[in-house]
Design a protein around this motif. Structure first.
Motif, short mmCIF file in Angstrom:
data_model
loop_
_atom_site.label_atom_id
_atom_site.label_comp_id
_atom_site.label_asym_id
_atom_site.label_seq_id
_atom_site.Cartn_x
_atom_site.Cartn_y
_atom_site.Cartn_z
N GLY A 259 0.80 -1.21 0.00
CA GLY A 259 0.00 0.00 0.00
C GLY A 259 0.84 1.26 0.00
O GLY A 259 2.08 1.22 -0.03
N LEU A 260 0.13 2.39 0.04
CA LEU A 260 0.74 3.70 -0.01
C LEU A 260 0.21 4.56 1.12
O LEU A 260 -0.87 4.30 1.66
N GLY A 261 0.95 5.61 1.46
CA GLY A 261 0.45 6.66 2.32
C GLY A 261 0.49 7.96 1.56
O GLY A 261 1.50 8.27 0.90
N ARG A 262 -0.60 8.72 1.61
CA ARG A 262 -0.69 9.95 0.83
C ARG A 262 -1.14 11.12 1.70
O ARG A 262 -1.98 10.97 2.58
N TRP A 263 -0.56 12.29 1.44
CA TRP A 263 -1.03 13.54 2.01
C TRP A 263 -1.74 14.33 0.92
O TRP A 263 -1.28 14.38 -0.22
N SER A 264 -2.85 14.96 1.27
CA SER A 264 -3.53 15.89 0.36
C SER A 264 -3.20 17.30 0.83
O SER A 264 -3.91 17.89 1.65
N ALA A 265 -2.10 17.82 0.33
CA ALA A 265 -1.59 19.12 0.74
C ALA A 265 -2.12 20.22 -0.18
O ALA A 265 -2.50 19.96 -1.33
N PRO A 266 -2.15 21.46 0.30
CA PRO A 266 -2.53 22.56 -0.59
C PRO A 266 -1.45 22.78 -1.66
O PRO A 266 -0.33 22.28 -1.54
N ALA A 267 -1.78 23.54 -2.68
CA ALA A 267 -0.79 23.88 -3.71
C ALA A 267 0.37 24.64 -3.05
O ALA A 267 0.18 25.34 -2.07
N PRO A 268 1.59 24.44 -3.54
CA PRO A 268 1.92 23.79 -4.82
C PRO A 268 2.15 22.28 -4.71
O PRO A 268 2.34 21.62 -5.72
N GLU A 269 2.16 21.71 -3.49
CA GLU A 269 2.43 20.28 -3.38
C GLU A 269 1.29 19.44 -3.94
O GLU A 269 1.50 18.53 -4.74
N GLY A 270 0.05 19.73 -3.54
CA GLY A 270 -1.08 18.92 -3.94
C GLY A 270 -1.02 17.54 -3.29
O GLY A 270 -0.25 17.31 -2.36
N GLN A 271 -1.83 16.63 -3.79
CA GLN A 271 -1.80 15.27 -3.24
C GLN A 271 -0.54 14.55 -3.71
O GLN A 271 -0.19 14.61 -4.89
N PHE A 272 0.15 13.89 -2.79
CA PHE A 272 1.35 13.16 -3.17
C PHE A 272 1.53 11.95 -2.26
O PHE A 272 1.07 11.92 -1.12
N THR A 273 2.19 10.95 -2.81
CA THR A 273 2.55 9.74 -2.04
C THR A 273 3.85 10.01 -1.30
O THR A 273 4.84 10.42 -1.90
N TYR A 274 3.83 9.76 0.01
CA TYR A 274 5.06 9.99 0.79
C TYR A 274 5.66 8.68 1.32
O TYR A 274 6.82 8.67 1.76
N ILE A 275 4.90 7.58 1.25
CA ILE A 275 5.45 6.31 1.72
C ILE A 275 4.87 5.17 0.89
O ILE A 275 3.69 5.22 0.49
N GLU A 276 5.69 4.19 0.61
CA GLU A 276 5.28 2.95 -0.03
C GLU A 276 5.74 1.81 0.87
O GLU A 276 6.84 1.86 1.43
#
Length: 300
Positions: A259-276
């Motif tokens: 699985g993955l772990g994701r943060w939904s951050a505000p711009a400019p990052e946006g949603q991104f995967t930070y852990i696999e």
């Protein structure tokens, strides 16, 4: 001896001292390794022994998609869960533009009236070892050290407690589905395949949304887990999700193993995967000796 040779000898001596200090720090009584094993043993000592097996009636009391998920995990007819120990590997990064760090993890969770979570991560950054230890007993802490000596992360307090309560529920849902029949969770049906879980641990109450497809959990989403700064000194509310990408069978249990772990951050990052992550091994209702690394167990 020339000045250059003296400098080289001095650097080699410093390197040897650093290696010796790292070796002691990584295994000595104040090391995260020692703390992980001691606190894990203490938690297992107070965890109640499994009583009876998980019944069809207990599973039927859960919301329909959760009940189907628990059945698919192979939990029915197995002893009630009081602990699990897992070994995991993957990669992690702080932000979408940061370098990925490979890591391995050893983790122990216990359940019952006073659940615990101990999570020991060994990572590598720019070729140097970084060790991070999450401990959730009465309260949650996250500490990190470079070369097992230099503090780089220190997090604690109410925001850390709340965030780790979300993680505790996430672990429960992903890695120990059978324990859902005993957990202090209030369920709310949203759709036929979506359920909200409100979980209480001590003075913390958090909520997560569980999404199912074809009987399997495919996502876990919560707005109650906060993103820590790089040094753990501040926390920022952000939506957190852990989509599941694969299942595996360990003995008689089938669990989410990739699985993955994701943060939904505000711009400019946006949603991104930070852990696999990938689960390499997992065992249930363990004894204290089980929290040793598999290589150490083989040598015993």
């Amino acid at each position: 001896m020339t000045a250059v040779r003296w400098i080289v000898v001095g650097l080699l001596a410093m390197l040897l001292l650093l290696v010796a200090a790292h070796g002691f720090a990584s295994r000595g009584p104040s090391s995260f390794e020692a703390q992980f094993r001691t606190q894990s043993a203490d938690a297992l000592a107070v965890a109640s022994a499994p009583s009876g097996v998980i019944s069809d009636a207990e599973v039927d009391a859960l919301p329909a998609p959760v009940a189907e998920y628990v059945r698919r995990s192979g939990a029915v007819g197995q002893p009630h869960l009081r602990s699990f120990y897992a070994e995991i590997h993957g990669r992690i990064r702080s932000g979408p533009g940061d370098t990925w760090m490979p890591y391995t993890v050893r983790q122990l969770n216990t359940y019952g009236p006073h659940p615990h979570r101990f999570f020991l991560m060994n990572a590598t950054r720019f070729g140097l070892p970084v060790r991070v230890f999450h401990a959730y007993d009465e309260h949650a802490t996250m500490r990190g050290r470079l070369l097992d000596v230099v503090p780089v992360v220190q997090a604690a307090g109410d925001e850390m407690d709340r965030s780790e309560t979300v993680t505790l529920l996430n672990d429960l849902v992903l890695f120990a589905p059978g324990a859902l029949v005993d957990a202090p969770i209030r369920w709310t049906n949203v759709t036929g395949t979506t359920v909200d879980a409100t979980y209480t641990r001590g003075d913390q109450t958090i909520t997560a949304r569980l999404v199912f497809s074809n009987g399997d959990l495919v996502d876990f989403v919560s707005d109650d887990r906060m993103r820590a700064s790089g040094d753990g000194s501040t926390f920022t509310p952000q939506r957190w999700s852990t989509p599941v990408s694969g299942y595996a069978v360990f003995g008689d249990r089938r669990i989410a193993a990739q699985g993955l772990g994701r943060w939904s951050a505000p711009a400019p990052e946006g949603q991104f995967t930070y852990i696999e992550l990938t689960v390499d091994d997992i065992a249930y209702n363990v004894n204290p000796d089980r929290v040793r690394p598999r290589a150490a167990q083989a040598e015993k």
